[in-house]
Design an enzyme around this catalytic site. Sequence first.
Site, PDB file in Angstrom:
ATOM      1  N   HIS A  94       0.846  -1.185   0.000  1.00  0.00           N
ATOM      2  CA  HIS A  94       0.000   0.000   0.000  1.00  0.00           C
ATOM      3  C   HIS A  94       0.889   1.246   0.000  1.00  0.00           C
ATOM      4  O   HIS A  94       2.107   1.140   0.173  1.00  0.00           O
ATOM      5  CB  HIS A  94      -0.939   0.005   1.219  1.00  0.00           C
ATOM      6  CG  HIS A  94      -0.246  -0.136   2.529  1.00  0.00           C
ATOM      7  ND1 HIS A  94       0.524   0.852   3.085  1.00  0.00           N
ATOM      8  CD2 HIS A  94      -0.167  -1.175   3.384  1.00  0.00           C
ATOM      9  CE1 HIS A  94       1.017   0.437   4.232  1.00  0.00           C
ATOM     10  NE2 HIS A  94       0.635  -0.807   4.435  1.00  0.00           N
TER      11      HIS A  94
HETATM   12  P1  TYD Z   1      -1.659  -3.089   7.544  1.00  0.00           P
HETATM   13  O1  TYD Z   1      -1.396  -1.631   7.462  1.00  0.00           O
HETATM   14  O2  TYD Z   1      -2.299  -3.751   6.373  1.00  0.00           O
HETATM   15  O3  TYD Z   1      -0.309  -3.841   7.914  1.00  0.00           O
HETATM   16  P2  TYD Z   1       1.056  -3.981   7.065  1.00  0.00           P
HETATM   17  O4  TYD Z   1       1.267  -2.697   6.355  1.00  0.00           O
HETATM   18  O5  TYD Z   1       2.113  -4.257   8.089  1.00  0.00           O
HETATM   19  O6  TYD Z   1       0.919  -5.138   6.150  1.00  0.00           O
HETATM   20  O7  TYD Z   1      -2.539  -3.344   8.827  1.00  0.00           O
HETATM   21  C1  TYD Z   1      -3.006  -4.625   9.200  1.00  0.00           C
HETATM   22  C2  TYD Z   1      -4.243  -4.436  10.071  1.00  0.00           C
HETATM   23  O8  TYD Z   1      -3.917  -3.771  11.288  1.00  0.00           O
HETATM   24  C3  TYD Z   1      -5.322  -3.612   9.378  1.00  0.00           C
HETATM   25  O9  TYD Z   1      -6.584  -4.199   9.709  1.00  0.00           O
HETATM   26  C4  TYD Z   1      -5.219  -2.264  10.042  1.00  0.00           C
HETATM   27  C5  TYD Z   1      -4.696  -2.586  11.432  1.00  0.00           C
HETATM   28  N1  TYD Z   1      -3.841  -1.520  11.976  1.00  0.00           N
HETATM   29  C6  TYD Z   1      -4.285  -0.753  13.043  1.00  0.00           C
HETATM   30  O10 TYD Z   1      -5.388  -0.940  13.556  1.00  0.00           O
HETATM   31  N2  TYD Z   1      -3.462   0.220  13.534  1.00  0.00           N
HETATM   32  C7  TYD Z   1      -2.242   0.464  13.003  1.00  0.00           C
HETATM   33  O11 TYD Z   1      -1.514   1.378  13.480  1.00  0.00           O
HETATM   34  C8  TYD Z   1      -1.797  -0.333  11.889  1.00  0.00           C
HETATM   35  C9  TYD Z   1      -0.446  -0.103  11.263  1.00  0.00           C
HETATM   36  C10 TYD Z   1      -2.623  -1.307  11.399  1.00  0.00           C
END
Ligand code: TYD
Length: 133
Positions: free
Chosen positions: A51
């Site tokens: 992303h």
């Molecule tokens: P995501 O941003 O997709 O993780 P990564 O970039 O590490 O692959 O986030 C995974 C899940 O966690 C998504 O449902 C959003 C949640 N999340 C939060 O609630 N708070 C946060 O600060 C972060 C980074 C993610």
Amino acid sequence: MSIGKIIDLSKIIDPSRGNLTVVEQNIDIPFEIKRTYWTYDVPSGESRGGHAHRQLQQLVVALSGSFDVTLDNGHEKETIHLNHPYQGLLIPTMIWRTLEDFSSGAVCLVLASDYYEEEDYIRNYDQFLKEIK
Ligand code: TYD
């Protein structure tokens, strides 16, 4: 041209007691830290990220173990191998990032310039390309 910037953080070496590394907001990194999170126990072969962020800036640190970060600004890509707890990768806004090839026991620390806001995420690559034009 590099997309991300490797920041060599200060390393306070103590041969008898171990090492210490520091990050101070607005000094070592160009933003205030509003949020910190970390990922761990990433199964072998899995990737994270996938992303971009519209406003968020982040510093990514391999606190333990190693992983690769691929950055894509829509025109060029670069892959950075992170494997030192005293180095951070600064990721600017509007960069598509993918984290992969996590070693066993890898811990990825992220210092972020803002609170979690789903509206700041671009999770669709075509939408990312549209927004950087
Ligand atoms: P995501 O941003 O997709 O993780 P990564 O970039 O590490 O692959 O986030 C995974 C899940 O966690 C998504 O449902 C959003 C949640 N999340 C939060 O609630 N708070 C946060 O600060 C972060 C980074 C993610």
